[in-house]
Enzyme design. Structure first.
Site, mmCIF file in Angstrom:
data_model
loop_
_atom_site.group_PDB
_atom_site.id
_atom_site.type_symbol
_atom_site.label_atom_id
_atom_site.label_comp_id
_atom_site.label_asym_id
_atom_site.label_seq_id
_atom_site.Cartn_x
_atom_site.Cartn_y
_atom_site.Cartn_z
ATOM 1 N N ASP A 91 10.456 8.428 4.155
ATOM 2 C CA ASP A 91 9.363 7.476 3.958
ATOM 3 C C ASP A 91 9.750 6.389 2.960
ATOM 4 O O ASP A 91 8.934 5.972 2.141
ATOM 5 C CB ASP A 91 8.061 8.167 3.524
ATOM 6 N N HIS B 2 6.392 3.862 6.204
ATOM 7 C CA HIS B 2 5.184 3.749 7.023
ATOM 8 C C HIS B 2 4.442 2.437 6.786
ATOM 9 O O HIS B 2 3.658 2.008 7.623
ATOM 10 C CB HIS B 2 4.252 4.951 6.784
ATOM 11 N N SER C 164 0.373 2.505 -1.273
ATOM 12 C CA SER C 164 1.615 2.979 -0.670
ATOM 13 C C SER C 164 2.722 1.946 -0.830
ATOM 14 O O SER C 164 2.546 0.768 -0.491
ATOM 15 C CB SER C 164 1.417 3.282 0.811
#
Length: 314
Positions: A91, A61, A170
């Protein structure tokens, strides 16, 4: 007594500090801040160098919709990168920098983690490069839904930690006390709660496919199941309490061709017990495509063996 108590606390804090500073020292040079720009605007995240020739691991993402961007390292180096491949259903994504040189961080095995174990998060939250936070593994075996268009997959064995994570973390590293990367931070689930995609045999296969071909091939059986309790005598004999009761078989699918029917209870595939949907899902990766996969199932109180040949999922 107070002096002695204070001394013990001081020694414990010193040991804790040595671990965290040691992990930070070893990992900070390997972690980059990523900047990307897509049609939806600018984005940012983190990435972890895992090879000496410039491959970095991040979240899908983080680079969604981008073909490349800029990677900045803690010592001040800035270089362009290309997106090698991304897999939204795990992911995970792999990028490669134009100017390699950052040391590769060692990848470990999250399956060895224990609840309460110290972990350290290294990333670039809120644009603050080279940030380090520490905490413990507060949960294991969590599940996180991931979507790629109409396809939905459950990322299993997700690590839950109370190490502070914020936007920009992230794609960064979650490491154990030795500085070995055991997870890729992927989501902030709430106050004091962060999640990380584990590094284990399943994700290593995914990472290898992304490096080799830029995409992840997945296998398909064409069967849907739900966990179902096994008869007590059989459960004791097999050493497992649950199987997967078949609730749907796609006509003409590998499962249908092999002779799997509604109401069957799948017990094992390839010798691996099937007590959860995730257990079957873990087997449905590229290496399974076109290969014989023996399945043992329970049908009308009788054990039946069938051989399936998983096809590639379009």
């Amino acid at each position: 007594m107070d002096t002695e108590h204070t001394g013990v606390e001081s020694a414990a804090l010193d040991a804790y500090s040595r671990i965290v500073t040691g992990v930070a020292t070893s990992l900070l040079p390997s972690v980059a801040a990523l900047s990307v720009r897509t049609s939806r605007g600018a984005g940012a995240g983190s990435a972890v160098t895992f090879t000496d020739d410039g491959f970095l691991l991040t979240n899908a993402h983080v680079v969604n919709g981008a073909s490349g961007g800029t990677a900045s390292f803690a010592e001040g180096t800035e270089t362009k990168f290309d997106v090698v491949g991304a897999d939204p259903l795990s992911d995970l994504a792999v990028v490669r920098v134009h100017s390699p040189g950052a040391p590769a961080a060692p990848l470990g095995n999250a399956d060895d983690l224990k609840i309460g174990q110290l972990v350290v998060a290294v990333g670039n939250p809120m644009g603050l490069a080279g940030s380090v936070t520490a905490g413990v593994v507060s949960g294991l075996g969590r599940s996180l839904p991931a979507r790629d268009g109409r396809r939905v997959r459950i990322i299993d064995s997700v690590i839950q930690t109370d190490a502070a994570l914020n936007p920009g973390n992230s794609g960064g590293a979650l490491a154990d006390s030795t500085g070995t990367v055991v997870g890729i931070n992927t989501a902030v689930a709430g106050y004091g709660l962060g999640l990380a995609v584990p590094i284990n045999n399943t994700t290593r296969t995914i990472i290898g496919e992304l490096v080799a071909s830029g995409r992840v091939r997945r296998a398909w059986l064409g069967v849907a199941g739900v966990p179902a309790p096994l008869p007590p005598a059989l459960a004791e004999r097999l050493g497992q309490k649950l199987g997967l009761r078949v609730v749907e078989v796609v006509p003409g699918s590998p499962a249908g061709t092999a002779g799997i029917y509604l109401g069957d209870i799948l017990l094992s595939a390839g010798g691996q017990p099937l007590g959860t949907v995730q257990a079957l899902q873990r087997l449905m990766l590229g290496p399974a495509i076109g290969q014989n996969l023996p399945i043992t199932l329970l049908r009308k109180n009788a054990l039946v063996d069938v051989v399936t040949v998983p096809a590639e999922l379009d």
